[in-house]
Design a protein around this motif. Structure first.
Motif, PDB file in Angstrom:
ATOM      1  N   THR A 170       9.536 -11.683  -0.443  1.00  0.00           N
ATOM      2  CA  THR A 170      10.600 -11.037   0.328  1.00  0.00           C
ATOM      3  C   THR A 170      11.715 -10.465  -0.546  1.00  0.00           C
ATOM      4  N   GLY A 171      11.762 -10.850  -1.801  1.00  0.00           N
ATOM      5  CA  GLY A 171      12.749 -10.291  -2.715  1.00  0.00           C
ATOM      6  C   GLY A 171      12.373  -8.919  -3.232  1.00  0.00           C
ATOM      7  N   ILE A 172      11.169  -8.439  -2.877  1.00  0.00           N
ATOM      8  CA  ILE A 172      10.698  -7.118  -3.297  1.00  0.00           C
ATOM      9  C   ILE A 172      10.512  -6.264  -2.045  1.00  0.00           C
ATOM     10  N   SER A 173      11.215  -5.168  -1.973  1.00  0.00           N
ATOM     11  CA  SER A 173      11.146  -4.307  -0.795  1.00  0.00           C
ATOM     12  C   SER A 173       9.818  -3.557  -0.737  1.00  0.00           C
ATOM     13  N   GLU A 174       9.497  -3.074   0.477  1.00  0.00           N
ATOM     14  CA  GLU A 174       8.275  -2.286   0.632  1.00  0.00           C
ATOM     15  C   GLU A 174       8.357  -1.012  -0.206  1.00  0.00           C
ATOM     16  N   TYR A 175       9.553  -0.451  -0.302  1.00  0.00           N
ATOM     17  CA  TYR A 175       9.754   0.742  -1.121  1.00  0.00           C
ATOM     18  C   TYR A 175       9.363   0.452  -2.574  1.00  0.00           C
ATOM     19  N   ASP A 176       9.857  -0.680  -3.115  1.00  0.00           N
ATOM     20  CA  ASP A 176       9.527  -1.038  -4.496  1.00  0.00           C
ATOM     21  C   ASP A 176       8.041  -1.338  -4.661  1.00  0.00           C
ATOM     22  N   LEU A 177       7.445  -1.953  -3.654  1.00  0.00           N
ATOM     23  CA  LEU A 177       6.010  -2.228  -3.724  1.00  0.00           C
ATOM     24  C   LEU A 177       5.223  -0.936  -3.921  1.00  0.00           C
ATOM     25  N   ILE A 178       5.608   0.085  -3.158  1.00  0.00           N
ATOM     26  CA  ILE A 178       4.877   1.354  -3.232  1.00  0.00           C
ATOM     27  C   ILE A 178       5.211   2.112  -4.512  1.00  0.00           C
ATOM     28  N   GLN A 179       6.506   2.160  -4.854  1.00  0.00           N
ATOM     29  CA  GLN A 179       6.940   2.964  -5.989  1.00  0.00           C
ATOM     30  C   GLN A 179       6.609   2.345  -7.345  1.00  0.00           C
ATOM     31  N   ARG A 180       6.720   1.021  -7.433  1.00  0.00           N
ATOM     32  CA  ARG A 180       6.609   0.379  -8.745  1.00  0.00           C
ATOM     33  C   ARG A 180       5.302  -0.359  -8.982  1.00  0.00           C
ATOM     34  N   PHE A 181       4.625  -0.730  -7.897  1.00  0.00           N
ATOM     35  CA  PHE A 181       3.416  -1.542  -8.047  1.00  0.00           C
ATOM     36  C   PHE A 181       2.205  -0.923  -7.353  1.00  0.00           C
ATOM     37  N   ALA A 182       2.219   0.392  -7.229  1.00  0.00           N
ATOM     38  CA  ALA A 182       1.152   1.090  -6.499  1.00  0.00           C
ATOM     39  C   ALA A 182      -0.229   0.793  -7.081  1.00  0.00           C
ATOM     40  N   ARG A 183      -0.316   0.647  -8.391  1.00  0.00           N
ATOM     41  CA  ARG A 183      -1.639   0.444  -8.998  1.00  0.00           C
ATOM     42  C   ARG A 183      -2.271  -0.894  -8.621  1.00  0.00           C
ATOM     43  N   PHE A 184      -1.456  -1.809  -8.073  1.00  0.00           N
ATOM     44  CA  PHE A 184      -1.984  -3.119  -7.681  1.00  0.00           C
ATOM     45  C   PHE A 184      -2.198  -3.231  -6.171  1.00  0.00           C
ATOM     46  N   LEU A 185      -1.934  -2.148  -5.422  1.00  0.00           N
ATOM     47  CA  LEU A 185      -1.985  -2.220  -3.966  1.00  0.00           C
ATOM     48  C   LEU A 185      -3.338  -1.817  -3.408  1.00  0.00           C
ATOM     49  N   ASP A 186      -3.728  -2.495  -2.320  1.00  0.00           N
ATOM     50  CA  ASP A 186      -4.873  -2.095  -1.513  1.00  0.00           C
ATOM     51  C   ASP A 186      -4.334  -1.262  -0.374  1.00  0.00           C
ATOM     52  N   LEU A 187      -4.814  -0.059  -0.216  1.00  0.00           N
ATOM     53  CA  LEU A 187      -4.360   0.791   0.874  1.00  0.00           C
ATOM     54  C   LEU A 187      -5.383   0.790   1.996  1.00  0.00           C
ATOM     55  N   ASP A 188      -4.904   0.578   3.231  1.00  0.00           N
ATOM     56  CA  ASP A 188      -5.755   0.630   4.413  1.00  0.00           C
ATOM     57  C   ASP A 188      -5.371   1.852   5.242  1.00  0.00           C
ATOM     58  N   GLU A 189      -6.281   2.271   6.090  1.00  0.00           N
ATOM     59  CA  GLU A 189      -5.975   3.384   6.983  1.00  0.00           C
ATOM     60  C   GLU A 189      -5.227   2.846   8.197  1.00  0.00           C
ATOM     61  N   ASP A 190      -3.917   2.764   8.097  1.00  0.00           N
ATOM     62  CA  ASP A 190      -3.102   2.381   9.228  1.00  0.00           C
ATOM     63  C   ASP A 190      -1.916   3.330   9.287  1.00  0.00           C
ATOM     64  N   GLU A 191      -0.999   3.083  10.191  1.00  0.00           N
ATOM     65  CA  GLU A 191       0.095   4.015  10.409  1.00  0.00           C
ATOM     66  C   GLU A 191       0.974   4.199   9.173  1.00  0.00           C
ATOM     67  N   SER A 192       1.227   3.114   8.473  1.00  0.00           N
ATOM     68  CA  SER A 192       2.119   3.215   7.334  1.00  0.00           C
ATOM     69  C   SER A 192       1.361   3.593   6.065  1.00  0.00           C
ATOM     70  N   GLY A 193       0.047   3.433   6.101  1.00  0.00           N
ATOM     71  CA  GLY A 193      -0.733   3.711   4.900  1.00  0.00           C
ATOM     72  C   GLY A 193      -0.747   2.548   3.928  1.00  0.00           C
ATOM     73  N   LEU A 194       0.063   1.532   4.188  1.00  0.00           N
ATOM     74  CA  LEU A 194       0.135   0.368   3.312  1.00  0.00           C
ATOM     75  C   LEU A 194      -0.051  -0.878   4.154  1.00  0.00           C
ATOM     76  N   SER A 195      -1.087  -1.624   3.875  1.00  0.00           N
ATOM     77  CA  SER A 195      -1.345  -2.830   4.651  1.00  0.00           C
ATOM     78  C   SER A 195      -0.838  -4.060   3.955  1.00  0.00           C
ATOM     79  N   LYS A 196      -1.240  -4.247   2.693  1.00  0.00           N
ATOM     80  CA  LYS A 196      -0.901  -5.496   2.015  1.00  0.00           C
ATOM     81  C   LYS A 196      -1.063  -5.329   0.514  1.00  0.00           C
ATOM     82  N   CYS A 197      -0.547  -6.270  -0.204  1.00  0.00           N
ATOM     83  CA  CYS A 197      -0.801  -6.288  -1.638  1.00  0.00           C
ATOM     84  C   CYS A 197      -2.203  -6.821  -1.883  1.00  0.00           C
ATOM     85  N   GLN A 198      -2.759  -6.400  -2.969  1.00  0.00           N
ATOM     86  CA  GLN A 198      -4.114  -6.824  -3.308  1.00  0.00           C
ATOM     87  C   GLN A 198      -4.192  -8.330  -3.424  1.00  0.00           C
ATOM     88  N   GLY A 199      -5.269  -8.925  -2.940  1.00  0.00           N
ATOM     89  CA  GLY A 199      -5.414 -10.372  -3.070  1.00  0.00           C
ATOM     90  C   GLY A 199      -6.659 -10.871  -2.416  1.00  0.00           C
TER      91      GLY A 199
END
Length: 199
Positions: A170-199
């Motif tokens: 919770t100390g990391i905003s969704e904006y920072d997740l997308i902007q700074r950690f995009a290479r570690f993210l799993d993207l799903d086809e949903d409304e926001s385009g971002l479902s969760k962090c990889q795991g």
């Protein structure tokens, strides 16, 4: 034969006997040292064999048995670990305790700290500096981890780190997740385009 010659011969015999006694004592001491060395190695190997069948909690507890057990735990057993899952210790794991563990585990490639809520940026910095071979890091659901510190750690580990779990931080905003950690993210086809962090 003169008295002087007799005295010199007697003195020579005494010197020979003294030298022989010293040599035998030295040999005895060397044999004793070698025996102690072999016994110590055998004891160390036996301890390490026992530790290979114990849980992490039991292993850490075993370090309190004696100086020999402490050395076996911290210098051998933990030093050879490549993967470490500390989720079971999430309630008690502090920055200080994690630092001690990481110092003993320089060859870690996978580290799971999910839910260890007492950890802060201090632990993230320790991971970045003490685990240079890290490939996978899970810091999910740790609220006191900041984007700046996590970004610096990811950069420090950029040549090895391929899997970073940040969901629930919770100390990391969704904006920072997308902007700074995009290479570690799993993207799903949903409304926001971002479902969760990889795991």
């Amino acid at each position: 034969m003169s008295a002087t010659t007799d005295k010199n011969a007697a003195a020579g015999d005494l010197d020979l006997r003294a030298n022989r006694a010293n040599f035998l004592n030295m040999s005895s001491d060397a044999d004793a040292d070698a025996s102690v060395g072999i016994d110590a190695i055998a004891q160390h190997d036996a301890i390490c064999s026992v530790l290979s069948h114990t849980s992490l909690a039991s292993t850490l507890s075993a370090a309190r048995v004696s100086r020999e057990w402490h050395a076996a735990v911290w210098n051998h057993h933990l030093g050879g670990l490549h993967a470490l899952d500390l989720r079971k210790h999430s309630g008690s794991l502090t920055n200080e305790r994690l630092l001690l563990i990481l110092k003993a585990c320089p060859r870690l490639k996978e580290l799971n700290l999910f839910g260890c809520r007492q950890l802060t940026d201090e632990s993230v910095r320790a991971v970045a500096s003490l685990c240079p071979e890290l490939v996978s890091l899970n810091v999910g659901c740790i609220p006191n981890v900041s984007a700046d510190c996590m970004g610096a750690a990811a950069d420090a580990l950029s040549t090895t780190l391929v899997d970073l779990e940040l969901s629930g931080c919770t100390g990391i905003s969704e904006y920072d997740l997308i902007q700074r950690f995009a290479r570690f993210l799993d993207l799903d086809e949903d409304e926001s385009g971002l479902s969760k962090c990889q795991g």
